[in-house]
Design an enzyme around this catalytic site. Structure first.
Site, PDB file in Angstrom:
ATOM      1  N   LYS A   1      -1.948  -1.704  -3.796  1.00 21.30           N
ATOM      2  CA  LYS A   1      -2.965  -0.629  -3.668  1.00 21.30           C
ATOM      3  C   LYS A   1      -2.278   0.767  -3.900  1.00 21.30           C
ATOM      4  O   LYS A   1      -1.080   0.873  -3.004  1.00 21.30           O
ATOM      5  CB  LYS A   1      -3.669  -0.495  -2.604  1.00 21.30           C
TER       6      LYS A   1
ATOM      7  N   LYS B   1       0.824  -1.039  -0.117  1.00 25.03           N
ATOM      8  CA  LYS B   1      -0.028   0.058   0.019  1.00 25.03           C
ATOM      9  C   LYS B   1       0.763   1.387  -0.048  1.00 25.03           C
ATOM     10  O   LYS B   1       1.682   1.467   0.952  1.00 25.03           O
ATOM     11  CB  LYS B   1      -0.820  -0.010   1.327  1.00 25.03           C
TER      12      LYS B   1
END
Ligand code: PBG
Length: 322
Positions: A245, A192
């Site tokens: 992500k 992330k």
């Protein structure tokens, strides 16, 4: 003799015959914001078409998802009040805990995933507990663990820690086992990145940091090798599914994650990606359906098995048409 590539592109049926990548509605996971104490759904300004939903509105939404073939959701809670202990995140009757029950009651076959992070539950808006102005990684872990166990006890199939504390997957796995919730799966937010693409989400979840930024706990967008280490670490800590992500700007990382591990791999096409496409489509500058299906296909081609997307219900309708 040069290869003639156009032969297999000649007709729609030939193209379909040799198509390598197919997106199915059941590949899609729909992120849902649930607001505590709401009487009506509230539109999220920076994400046209998305809403903060009251718990009471969830059964109807679930019914619609079921009809279009979206079988999984990822829940984000917005509590009515915040405090330093993030108590709204762990309480039995918290907004997410209620939402899980409402959704499972409405459609028991629905796969319910929950976000595990405290940023929407504390006044600081940071994803970890504060010591002065620093994030205290290790004292955040028990809170994340308690939140995950509480979601599991409320009926969640899978918990997804997005707080990005080191060892969060290991801590949660251990807590789930100790509570007898060893059937609950974990999706690691393995890679992330500290991204500007989360902007609209922070409006939606009211979770913007009140000072500083998230660069000390999310990955530097410049670092691919670092992401690889984190992915391998999540595998070791016991993640059942890995995730990358955001999506569009990190397709190289997605491909790398696919090659690093045989675990199921998810991509999270985040709020800013949704808002960009919506805004351009609403101006008439892009063909929304075409762009959405093209990006979803790109995620799968790059290596994703599962796609978390705010377009899930709309995209499912389009996929069913074709
Ligand atoms: C919470 C969290 C965020 C997102 C998912 N979980 C925001 C953040 O890290 O600031 C972003 C999702 C999106 O933009 O759609 N930690």
């Amino acid at each position: 003799m040069p290869n003639v590539l156009r032969r297999l592109r000649r007709t729609p049926a030939l193209r379909e015959l040799v198509r390598e990548t197919v997106v199915r509605p059941s590949d899609l996971i729909y992120p849902i914001f649930v607001g505590e104490g709401l009487s009506d759904r509230q539109p999220i300004e920076s994400m046209p078409g998305q809403f903060r939903h009251p718990v009471a509105g969830l059964p109807l939404l679930v019914k619609h998802l079921h009809e279009v073939g979206v079988k999984s959701v990822l829940l984000f809670g917005i509590p009515s009040s915040k405090n330093e202990r993030a108590s709204g995140a762990t309480t039995k009757n918290g907004v997410v805990q209620q939402a899980i029950k409402a959704m499972k009651d409405a459609e028991p076959s629905l796969v319910v995933m929950t976000d595990v992070c405290i940023c929407a539950y504390t006044p600081s808006g940071h994803c970890g507990v504060l010591r002065g102005n620093e994030i205290d990684n290790d004292s955040t872990l028990p809170l994340l663990s308690a939140m995950a166990v509480s979601h599991a006890e409320a009926g969640a199939d899978l918990v997804a820690p997005s707080s990005m504390m080191d060892s969060q997957v290991a801590a949660i796995r251990c807590a789930l086992m100790q509570s007898g919730m060893d059937e609950t799966a974990i999706m690691g937010y393995s890679a992330k990145f500290a991204s500007g693409f989360y902007g609209p989400f922070r409006e939606a979840a009211d979770s913007a940091p009140s000072f500083g930024d998230r660069a000390s706990y999310q990955h530097d967008p410049a670092n691919g090798r670092h992401a690889r280490r984190e992915i391998l670490q999540d595998v070791e800590e016991g993640a059942d599914i890995l995730m990358v992500k955001p999506g569009l700007s990190y397709l190289d990382i997605l491909r790398e994650a696919r090659e690093l591990s045989d675990l199921p791999l998810a991509v999270y096409s985040v709020s800013g990606e949704y808002s960009m496409i919506k805004a351009a489509a609403n101006c008439g500058w892009l063909d929304e359906k075409r762009i959405v299906l093209e990006t979803l296909t790109a995620f799968k081609r790059a290596g994703a098995d599962l796609i978390i997307s705010y377009f899930a219900p709309e995209a499912a309708l389009w996929l069913n048409e074709s």
